[in-house]
Design a protein around this motif. Structure first.
Motif, PDB file in Angstrom:
ATOM      1  N   ALA A  12      73.814  11.622  47.331  1.00 52.52           N
ATOM      2  CA  ALA A  12      74.181  10.884  48.547  1.00 52.52           C
ATOM      3  C   ALA A  12      75.404  11.504  49.221  1.00 52.52           C
ATOM      4  CB  ALA A  12      74.442   9.417  48.204  1.00 52.52           C
ATOM      5  N   VAL A  13      76.436  11.822  48.439  1.00 58.36           N
ATOM      6  CA  VAL A  13      77.648  12.412  49.008  1.00 58.36           C
ATOM      7  C   VAL A  13      77.347  13.787  49.601  1.00 58.36           C
ATOM      8  CG1 VAL A  13      79.921  13.353  48.421  1.00 58.36           C
ATOM      9  CG2 VAL A  13      79.272  11.096  47.622  1.00 58.36           C
ATOM     10  N   ALA A  14      76.578  14.608  48.882  1.00 60.11           N
ATOM     11  CA  ALA A  14      76.257  15.946  49.388  1.00 60.11           C
ATOM     12  C   ALA A  14      75.486  15.870  50.697  1.00 60.11           C
ATOM     13  CB  ALA A  14      75.473  16.730  48.341  1.00 60.11           C
ATOM     14  N   VAL A  15      74.471  15.020  50.771  1.00 63.37           N
ATOM     15  CA  VAL A  15      73.686  14.893  52.002  1.00 63.37           C
ATOM     16  C   VAL A  15      74.559  14.368  53.139  1.00 63.37           C
ATOM     17  CG1 VAL A  15      71.812  13.576  53.072  1.00 63.37           C
ATOM     18  CG2 VAL A  15      71.450  14.680  50.875  1.00 63.37           C
ATOM     19  N   LEU A  16      75.357  13.350  52.871  1.00 64.40           N
ATOM     20  CA  LEU A  16      76.223  12.778  53.902  1.00 64.40           C
ATOM     21  C   LEU A  16      77.243  13.795  54.401  1.00 64.40           C
ATOM     22  CD1 LEU A  16      77.185  10.213  55.444  1.00 64.40           C
ATOM     23  CD2 LEU A  16      78.768   9.859  53.559  1.00 64.40           C
ATOM     24  N   VAL A  17      77.903  14.485  53.479  1.00 63.60           N
ATOM     25  CA  VAL A  17      78.943  15.443  53.858  1.00 63.60           C
ATOM     26  C   VAL A  17      78.350  16.620  54.627  1.00 63.60           C
ATOM     27  CG1 VAL A  17      80.567  17.127  52.914  1.00 63.60           C
ATOM     28  CG2 VAL A  17      80.579  14.788  52.087  1.00 63.60           C
ATOM     29  N   ILE A  18      77.247  17.163  54.129  1.00 60.38           N
ATOM     30  CA  ILE A  18      76.641  18.310  54.796  1.00 60.38           C
ATOM     31  C   ILE A  18      76.151  17.928  56.187  1.00 60.38           C
ATOM     32  CG2 ILE A  18      74.712  19.937  54.711  1.00 60.38           C
ATOM     33  CD1 ILE A  18      75.045  19.934  51.651  1.00 60.38           C
ATOM     34  N   ALA A  19      75.488  16.789  56.304  1.00 56.06           N
ATOM     35  CA  ALA A  19      74.985  16.360  57.614  1.00 56.06           C
ATOM     36  C   ALA A  19      76.130  16.128  58.600  1.00 56.06           C
ATOM     37  CB  ALA A  19      74.155  15.091  57.462  1.00 56.06           C
ATOM     38  N   VAL A  73      84.070  27.487  46.652  1.00 55.26           N
ATOM     39  CA  VAL A  73      83.162  27.011  47.709  1.00 55.26           C
ATOM     40  C   VAL A  73      83.946  26.182  48.730  1.00 55.26           C
ATOM     41  CG1 VAL A  73      81.202  25.470  48.174  1.00 55.26           C
ATOM     42  CG2 VAL A  73      81.065  27.128  46.320  1.00 55.26           C
ATOM     43  N   GLY A  74      84.854  25.337  48.264  1.00 56.52           N
ATOM     44  CA  GLY A  74      85.668  24.535  49.188  1.00 56.52           C
ATOM     45  C   GLY A  74      86.546  25.401  50.070  1.00 56.52           C
ATOM     46  N   ALA A  75      87.148  26.440  49.483  1.00 56.00           N
ATOM     47  CA  ALA A  75      87.992  27.344  50.270  1.00 56.00           C
ATOM     48  C   ALA A  75      87.159  28.118  51.286  1.00 56.00           C
ATOM     49  CB  ALA A  75      88.737  28.313  49.345  1.00 56.00           C
ATOM     50  N   GLY A  76      86.021  28.628  50.857  1.00 55.97           N
ATOM     51  CA  GLY A  76      85.153  29.349  51.791  1.00 55.97           C
ATOM     52  C   GLY A  76      84.667  28.453  52.913  1.00 55.97           C
ATOM     53  N   TRP A  77      84.313  27.237  52.569  1.00 50.41           N
ATOM     54  CA  TRP A  77      83.828  26.291  53.570  1.00 50.41           C
ATOM     55  C   TRP A  77      84.954  25.891  54.518  1.00 50.41           C
ATOM     56  CZ3 TRP A  77      82.193  20.654  52.176  1.00 50.41           C
ATOM     57  CH2 TRP A  77      81.496  20.076  53.235  1.00 50.41           C
ATOM     58  N   VAL A 101      75.721  29.126  54.401  1.00 55.48           N
ATOM     59  CA  VAL A 101      75.429  30.163  53.406  1.00 55.48           C
ATOM     60  C   VAL A 101      76.312  29.975  52.174  1.00 55.48           C
ATOM     61  CG1 VAL A 101      75.542  32.656  52.965  1.00 55.48           C
ATOM     62  CG2 VAL A 101      74.582  31.812  55.113  1.00 55.48           C
ATOM     63  N   ILE A 102      77.565  29.613  52.401  1.00 57.01           N
ATOM     64  CA  ILE A 102      78.489  29.372  51.282  1.00 57.01           C
ATOM     65  C   ILE A 102      78.008  28.187  50.439  1.00 57.01           C
ATOM     66  CG2 ILE A 102      80.837  28.605  50.723  1.00 57.01           C
ATOM     67  CD1 ILE A 102      81.763  30.405  53.058  1.00 57.01           C
ATOM     68  N   TRP A 103      77.530  27.130  51.100  1.00 58.04           N
ATOM     69  CA  TRP A 103      76.988  25.981  50.373  1.00 58.04           C
ATOM     70  C   TRP A 103      75.803  26.400  49.514  1.00 58.04           C
ATOM     71  CZ3 TRP A 103      77.476  21.109  48.795  1.00 58.04           C
ATOM     72  CH2 TRP A 103      78.530  20.360  49.300  1.00 58.04           C
ATOM     73  N   VAL A 104      74.880  27.169  50.087  1.00 55.29           N
ATOM     74  CA  VAL A 104      73.699  27.610  49.337  1.00 55.29           C
ATOM     75  C   VAL A 104      74.116  28.484  48.162  1.00 55.29           C
ATOM     76  CG1 VAL A 104      71.599  29.006  49.484  1.00 55.29           C
ATOM     77  CG2 VAL A 104      72.123  27.366  51.289  1.00 55.29           C
ATOM     78  N   ALA A 105      75.071  29.392  48.386  1.00 54.01           N
ATOM     79  CA  ALA A 105      75.562  30.244  47.297  1.00 54.01           C
ATOM     80  C   ALA A 105      76.199  29.398  46.192  1.00 54.01           C
ATOM     81  CB  ALA A 105      76.561  31.265  47.826  1.00 54.01           C
ATOM     82  N   GLY A 106      76.957  28.373  46.580  1.00 56.74           N
ATOM     83  CA  GLY A 106      77.572  27.490  45.586  1.00 56.74           C
ATOM     84  C   GLY A 106      76.533  26.733  44.770  1.00 56.74           C
ATOM     85  N   ILE A 107      75.471  26.282  45.426  1.00 53.87           N
ATOM     86  CA  ILE A 107      74.394  25.591  44.710  1.00 53.87           C
ATOM     87  C   ILE A 107      73.716  26.551  43.734  1.00 53.87           C
ATOM     88  CG2 ILE A 107      72.117  24.528  44.990  1.00 53.87           C
ATOM     89  CD1 ILE A 107      73.245  23.275  47.611  1.00 53.87           C
ATOM     90  N   CYS A 108      73.478  27.781  44.174  1.00 54.88           N
ATOM     91  CA  CYS A 108      72.864  28.785  43.283  1.00 54.88           C
ATOM     92  C   CYS A 108      73.758  29.084  42.084  1.00 54.88           C
ATOM     93  CB  CYS A 108      72.559  30.065  44.059  1.00 54.88           C
ATOM     94  SG  CYS A 108      71.232  29.878  45.259  1.00 54.88           S
TER      95      CYS A 108
END
Length: 175
Positions: A12-19, A73-77, A101-108
């Motif tokens: 929920a937090v990830a979807v809310l924050v990303i959106a 990831v937070g610093a890159g974002w 792209v940074i988010w996707v890399a962090g998830i990977c």
């Protein structure tokens, strides 16, 4: 039940924050931008499942790597978020494609860490992921608030007086 609740909260937090971050949003640097990360960290640390007691060294290394990944990831974002001021002095932000792209890399990277933990036989709780997400949001929010403050004019400067003919230059920061 705690793992299920953590998983739902993480999603929920990830979807809310990303959106929210990929649309233009006004930044209020005086808000308490650190509250959500602190609540997430509290939720992660409330139970005993952060470190696997049978594999303490491996679990600690995985947790430390998760935290470093979250900080990176937070610093890159935070650095790839576009920030600008409007003529009325309001500061706005919006994440860029590079931030995605940074988010996707962090998830990977996090999936890779989970895979390493499975190969090592380490029991992994969702608490480590929740702590990593808290670190990501804390660093990103702190960087954006800091960058936004640098764009705002001084508190003592009220702008040009009426009719003095001086136009204020508005800055836009490019990423």
């Amino acid at each position: 039940m705690s793992g299920l609740i953590n998983t739902v909260v993480i999603c929920a937090v990830a979807v809310l924050v990303i959106a929210r971050q990929f649309s233009a949003r006004r930044i209020d640097t005086d808000r308490r931008w650190w509250i959500v990360p602190v609540v997430l960290a509290f939720m992660a640390l409330r139970g005993p499942g952060v470190i696997d007691p049978h594999h303490e060294v491996e679990a600690s290394l995985l947790l430390a790597t998760e935290m470093l990944t979250g900080l990176a990831v937070g610093a890159g974002w935070g650095w790839t978020t576009r920030i600008w001021t409007e003529p009325d002095g309001a500061v706005w932000s919006r994440s860029t494609k590079v931030a995605g792209v940074i988010w996707v890399a962090g998830i990977c990277l996090r999936l890779g860490l989970f895979g390493i933990g499975v190969l090592l036989g380490v029991h992994q709780d969702s608490s480590a992921l929740l702590l990593g997400l808290a670190a990501t949001l804390l660093v990103r929010s702190g960087l954006v608030a800091w960058r936004a403050r640098s764009l705002r004019p001084s508190a003592y400067w009220r702008g040009p007086a009426y009719g003095d003919g001086v136009a204020r230059a508005w800055r836009k920061e490019r990423v």
